[in-house]
Motif scaffolding. Structure first.
Motif, mmCIF file in Angstrom:
data_model
loop_
_atom_site.group_PDB
_atom_site.id
_atom_site.type_symbol
_atom_site.label_atom_id
_atom_site.label_comp_id
_atom_site.label_asym_id
_atom_site.label_seq_id
_atom_site.Cartn_x
_atom_site.Cartn_y
_atom_site.Cartn_z
ATOM 1 N N SER A 96 -27.839 -19.277 21.825
ATOM 2 C CA SER A 96 -27.493 -19.517 23.221
ATOM 3 C C SER A 96 -28.525 -18.925 24.178
ATOM 4 N N GLY A 97 -29.354 -18.012 23.688
ATOM 5 C CA GLY A 97 -30.402 -17.440 24.511
ATOM 6 C C GLY A 97 -31.688 -18.233 24.399
ATOM 7 N N ASP A 98 -32.604 -17.966 25.297
ATOM 8 C CA ASP A 98 -33.918 -18.612 25.286
ATOM 9 C C ASP A 98 -34.826 -17.821 24.352
ATOM 10 N N VAL A 99 -35.295 -18.453 23.298
ATOM 11 C CA VAL A 99 -36.110 -17.739 22.311
ATOM 12 C C VAL A 99 -37.387 -17.193 22.935
ATOM 13 N N LYS A 100 -37.891 -17.835 23.977
ATOM 14 C CA LYS A 100 -39.094 -17.347 24.649
ATOM 15 C C LYS A 100 -38.832 -16.037 25.370
ATOM 16 N N LEU A 101 -37.587 -15.823 25.774
ATOM 17 C CA LEU A 101 -37.218 -14.569 26.419
ATOM 18 C C LEU A 101 -36.765 -13.526 25.403
ATOM 19 N N LEU A 102 -36.109 -13.962 24.344
ATOM 20 C CA LEU A 102 -35.605 -13.028 23.338
ATOM 21 C C LEU A 102 -36.729 -12.414 22.516
ATOM 22 N N ARG A 103 -37.751 -13.176 22.208
ATOM 23 C CA ARG A 103 -38.808 -12.717 21.310
ATOM 24 C C ARG A 103 -40.007 -12.189 22.084
ATOM 25 N N TRP A 104 -40.382 -10.955 21.769
ATOM 26 C CA TRP A 104 -41.537 -10.322 22.420
ATOM 27 C C TRP A 104 -42.819 -10.975 21.938
ATOM 28 N N LYS A 105 -43.671 -11.373 22.881
ATOM 29 C CA LYS A 105 -44.904 -12.079 22.529
ATOM 30 C C LYS A 105 -46.124 -11.180 22.512
ATOM 31 N N GLY A 106 -46.003 -9.966 23.009
ATOM 32 C CA GLY A 106 -47.136 -9.057 23.050
ATOM 33 C C GLY A 106 -47.337 -8.494 24.446
ATOM 34 N N PRO A 107 -48.272 -7.529 24.585
ATOM 35 C CA PRO A 107 -48.432 -6.817 25.862
ATOM 36 C C PRO A 107 -49.197 -7.582 26.933
#
Length: 258
Positions: free
Chosen positions: A170-181
């Motif tokens: 139900s969440g946005d995977v782009k927001l849930l998963r950290w992509k780096g600094p």
């Protein structure tokens, strides 16, 4: 990551979960020397626990805090509710929480986000959400959570944010998963690690049945010693295929009377 079903990984064992949580949560937060000497790429500031209801996610958060004597800051939607409204209310709350968490006198600190998918949904242009049971009100905390976690938490801070959800899709995977600094903090994503809590396997269910039954008997207001029932726990484990620990506990509480 190669699987089509993003949120259905191979089931980790209880030993693997315990070992991983020890590495990511217990040791770094429990020891100032370990935290200060850890490699930057191994410094975990946020972790997602996901899996079916009753699989032990929230209990694990409490266990982590108890094991290291941490201050637990509960920012779950059920706790926040409609408080801290207005244009600046969300920012004030997140600012206060992270200011307290970063204070060395309070270390270590666990910031707990239950039903965390509610914070990280894609914002609809029309407002609200089509998914039933989702608290769209929590989206107003989204930007501040991303900014403060990605920008304010440093390696020397003995702080970890733990989110729990049984609805990660139900969440946005782009927001849930950290992509780096790199990039803006609100665009980097949130959780740096994710752990799947599966339903109990046959052996675990047998042990859970026995443990819950004995705990229930020990907790009864008894005038005399009650003998332990001669139950076939292996059969109970077979009949309860697919049950979570929480469901087994609920059955014992509702069925086993004095």
């Amino acid at each position: 990551m190669d699987k089509q079903e993003r949120w259905i990984p191979d089931d980790p064992s209880a030993f693997q979960l315990r070992k991983t949580i020890m590495e990511y949560c217990i040791l770094p937060l429990g020891s100032d020397s370990i935290k200060s000497n850890i490699q930057d790429d191994e410094n975990v500031r946020s972790i997602l626990f996901y899996g079916p209801s009753g699989s032990g996610k929230s209990l694990m958060v409490q266990s982590v805090a108890s094991e290291i004597g941490a201050l637990l800051i509960n920012l779950s939607s059920s706790t926040i509710g409609s408080s801290f409204g207005g244009k600046e209310g969300a920012t004030k709350l997140i600012h206060m929480a992270f200011t307290v968490a970063k204070e060395k006198a309070y270390a270590p600190v666990v910031i707990y986000l239950d039903n965390c998918h509610e914070f990280f949904m894609v914002k609809s242009k029309k407002g609200g959400t089509s998914a039933s049971g989702i608290n769209a009100e929590m989206q107003r905390f989204q930007k501040d959570l991303l900014v403060y976690k990605n920008q304010a938490l440093k390696k020397e801070d003995r702080v970890i944010v733990i989110g729990c959800t049984n609805m990660p899709e139900s969440g946005d995977v782009k927001l849930l998963r950290w992509k780096g600094p790199s990039g803006k903090p609100e665009k980097q994503g949130f959780f740096e690690r994710s752990l799947y809590f599966p339903r109990a396997n046959h052996a675990d269910r047998a042990m859970l049945w026995k443990s819950f039954v004995e705990s229930k008997i020990d907790g009864l207001d008894q005038q005399s010693i009650i003998p332990r029932p001669d139950l076939d726990y292996a059969a109970l484990a077979f009949l309860s295929s697919g049950f979570t620990a929480g469901q087994i506990s609920s059955v014992v509480d509702s069925v086993l009377s004095e």
